[in-house]
Design a protein around this motif. Structure first.
Motif, short mmCIF file in Angstrom:
data_model
loop_
_atom_site.label_atom_id
_atom_site.label_comp_id
_atom_site.label_asym_id
_atom_site.label_seq_id
_atom_site.Cartn_x
_atom_site.Cartn_y
_atom_site.Cartn_z
N TYR A 245 0.83 -1.20 0.00
CA TYR A 245 0.00 0.00 0.00
C TYR A 245 0.87 1.26 0.00
CZ TYR A 245 -3.93 -3.02 1.32
OH TYR A 245 -4.89 -3.99 1.35
N THR A 246 0.46 2.24 -0.80
CA THR A 246 1.11 3.54 -0.76
C THR A 246 0.65 4.30 0.48
OG1 THR A 246 -0.66 4.65 -1.98
CG2 THR A 246 1.11 3.62 -3.28
N LYS A 247 1.33 5.40 0.79
CA LYS A 247 0.95 6.20 1.95
C LYS A 247 -0.46 6.75 1.80
CE LYS A 247 2.48 10.00 4.92
NZ LYS A 247 3.53 11.01 5.16
N PHE B 280 10.10 1.67 -4.20
CA PHE B 280 8.86 1.86 -3.43
C PHE B 280 9.19 2.28 -2.00
CE2 PHE B 280 5.47 0.35 -0.64
CZ PHE B 280 4.36 0.89 -1.25
N ARG C 232 5.17 -5.36 -5.41
CA ARG C 232 6.02 -4.29 -4.92
C ARG C 232 6.91 -4.74 -3.77
NH1 ARG C 232 1.18 0.18 -4.39
NH2 ARG C 232 1.27 1.07 -6.49
#
Length: 618
Positions: free
Chosen positions: A19-21, A52, A158
């Motif tokens: 998950y991205t921020k 990432f 990722r």
């Protein structure tokens, strides 16, 4: 409103997704607004690729930090799988509570492991960066190889060190008789054909996928990709695929809940009022009369599965407004605050069964109620055992669980002169010369694992209504089968009848071979009482009082020693007066139908079977 916690695996096993921020902030907002605790599994936090940037969930702000428990360890990033060190970080009160539980569950980790983990976390980290670079090279190679295999697609992860390719296009294909029906079948095929171990996607709730790991050498990865490619290329469309669509109901409760059998009038009235009030508010309501050897038992329920099996199991009774049933069973589904439990009032012949759709217990209540009624009205008693007929002469096998009686029952059932009467229970009425045994059920609620002893039944179970048949490998409880290299579920079978002792099929006994193999009534001549002792010969003829005492004690032979009077778990009327009357019934029964002790500890199964056959005269 009932959700208390969210388990967040980031990066994820098995997909490698991370998950991205911004994505985490959206989740954090929901968690704070809804008051949900987040358990953040961040074991793969250091294994991320392509630049990432990993963000720990607890770092997103003060409010979410107060609602987050981070769990981590040294097994992945530091390759310390054997050191068994993990840790959690969170609010003090939560960690304090966890420590109390942990201190009473396990001993502490070894001091050497603790010091090694401390050095790993605080020491130089350049080896992790070097390892990540190597992992990324392996990942890229495997993705390229997989995407060049016809019909295979794969998400680019990722983080972590897994790939989760979609191989569903190869389902319903075969090679040399091995058919691929699901991910378990694909995993089994690749293991046997390509000698590559993968994990089926069904184990993660994602059918159609398999999990691969690149936490191995590049040399092994190249070999595995070559082998998988060749193995998939060998698969061809199945020429004649016959998929069995099983009519299988899965119940949440899969075992008997406690039954209270001494219910007084006040409690009975309160329970009935509660049940009727709940049923009145429910849009789904079913009412059906069963005719159990002349006794009318009425079911009132809001559970479709129970009424479905009820109408299959019993002969129908008249359902008229002016016809009063002999007994009533209320089977009520979800009631807030009510525990799963059953109650029986012998005085009013009423049972109330809460929060369980497990048909085995509903059936047991009906049989126990019918026994309570017929034993009082006509002196007809239920006898638990396996029943067969040989030319009009009835044979019963009575034994505790774990004696292996199913083996001898199956062998007798194969005999050309035998007819199946029951696989569980008969109701017996006595006169001066005969013990007439009647099967009370229209269809038999049969354990499906009996196919181990009698394989011909599998095809009949396929077209029967089933309950709790196992459909995935991780649900299998058949220990001996798991240790063999021939699991049906591993080979891609959609279900397995042998995987559980609690799975059942509602079998019409006439399907076995019509009237040539089934009869509803027999006259009992021989009753075999199976036991296990190191002294007695294979067959002995006990005195009547010995046989009665053996049955009344009902002692188990495996597991914890316990008593199940008359080996009959369906009995509901258990007072001393009822036990006395049942004892007198068995005394008369054994004076008409001759009892024999069969000592399973005195010889091998073939010799014991010969002795049983000799007594029967076959």
């Amino acid at each position: 409103p009932s959700t208390k916690a969210l388990f967040l695996n980031n990066p994820c096993n098995p997909t490698g997704a991370a998950y991205t921020k911004d994505e985490l902030m959206e989740l954090a907002k929901i968690a704070v607004d809804e008051g949900i605790v987040v358990i953040a599994d961040e074991i793969y936090e250091k294994l991320v690729y392509d630049g990432f940037s990993f963000t720990s969930f607890a770092s997103l702000g003060k409010k979410i930090k107060e609602k987050t428990i981070v769990i981590n360890g040294v097994s992945k990033a530091y390759s310390m799988t054997g050191w068994r060190i993990g840790y959690a970080a969170g609010p003090k009160d939560v960690i304090k509570g966890m420590s109390k539980v942990q201190s009473h569950s396990t001993s502490n980790a070894a001091s050497i492991s603790q010091m090694a983990a401390l050095e790993a976390l605080t020491g130089p980290q350049h080896e992790i960066r070097r390892m990540n670079t190597e992992f990324q090279i392996r990942r890229n190679y495997m993705i390229d190889r997989l995407r060049n295999m016809p019909g295979v697609s794969c998400y680019e992860p990722r983080g972590a060190f897994y790939l989760f390719p979609n191989v569903k296009s190869y389902f319903n294909k075969e090679h040399e008789g091995t058919q691929i029906r699901n991910s378990y079948g694909m995993a089994y095929y690749l293991l046997k054909q390509a000698h590559v171990a993968v994990v089926p996607g069904e184990a993660f709730g994602a059918e159609g996928f398999i999990r691969l790991s690149y936490a191995t050498s590049m040399e092994n990865i190249v070999k595995s990709m070559d082998r998988i490619s060749k193995a998939l290329a060998k698969l061809e469309p199945t020429r004649e695929t016959k998929m069995v669509s099983l009519n299988n109901s899965i119940t949440k409760v899969k075992e008997f809940v406690e039954t209270e059998v001494h219910v007084g009038p006040e409690l009975r009235d309160a329970l009935v009022a509660e049940a009727e009030n709940h049923l009145a508010k429910n849009k789904e309501y079913y009412e059906w009369n069963a005719n159990i050897l002349g006794v009318i038992i009425q079911l009132r329920t809001n559970l479709p599965h129970l009424v479905d099996f009820w109408t299959e199991n019993w002969y129908p009774g008249q359902l008229e407004t002016d016809l009063e049933p002999h007994g009533v069973i209320y089977a009520v589904g979800w009631i807030a605050g009510r525990e799963a439990r059953a109650y029986y009032s012998s005085e009013t012949k009423t049972a109330v069964f809460f929060k369980s759709a497990y048909y085995a217990q509903l059936r047991s209540l009906a049989l126990g109620m019918a026994d309570d009624i017929t034993s009082r009205l006509s002196g007809t008693y239920s006898v638990r055992g396996l029943g067969l007929d040989f030319g009009g002469d009835g044979v019963m096998l009575i034994a505790p669980k774990g004696t292996g009686k199913a083996t001898f029952f199956a062998n007798l059932l194969r005999h050309p002169k035998s007819k199946l009467v029951t696989d569980d229970i008969v109701f017996v009425r006595l006169n001066s010369k005969e013990a007439i045994a009647d099967a009370p059920e229209r269809k038999l609620y049969m354990q499906t694992n009996f196919v181990e002893k009698y394989p011909d039944l599998a095809a009949l179970f396929d077209k029967s209504k089933c309950e709790n048949v196992i459909t995935s490998r991780d649900q299998c409880t058949n220990g001996p089968c798991q240790r063999l290299d021939n699991c049906r579920l591993d080979r891609g079978a959609p279900f397995c009848y042998e995987a559980s002792k609690t799975s059942r099929a509602m079998l019409d006994p006439y399907w076995i071979d019509g009237t040539a193999k089934h009869t509803k009534r027999t006259s009992l001549k021989h009753i075999f009482l199976l036991k296990n002792d190191p002294i007695s010969p294979v067959v002995t003829k006990p005195k009547v009082e010995e046989a009665v005492r053996f049955c009344e004690e009902g002692m188990s032979v495996s597991g914890p020693m316990r008593s199940e009077p008359f080996f009959n778990p369906h009995l509901l009327a258990t007072g001393s007066d009822r036990t006395d009357s049942r004892r007198r019934f068995y005394e008369k029964l054994f004076s008409i139908a001759k009892p024999y002790f069969i000592n399973l500890g005195a010889g091998d199964k073939d010799e014991i079977q010969k002795q049983i056959n000799k007594v029967i005269g076959i």
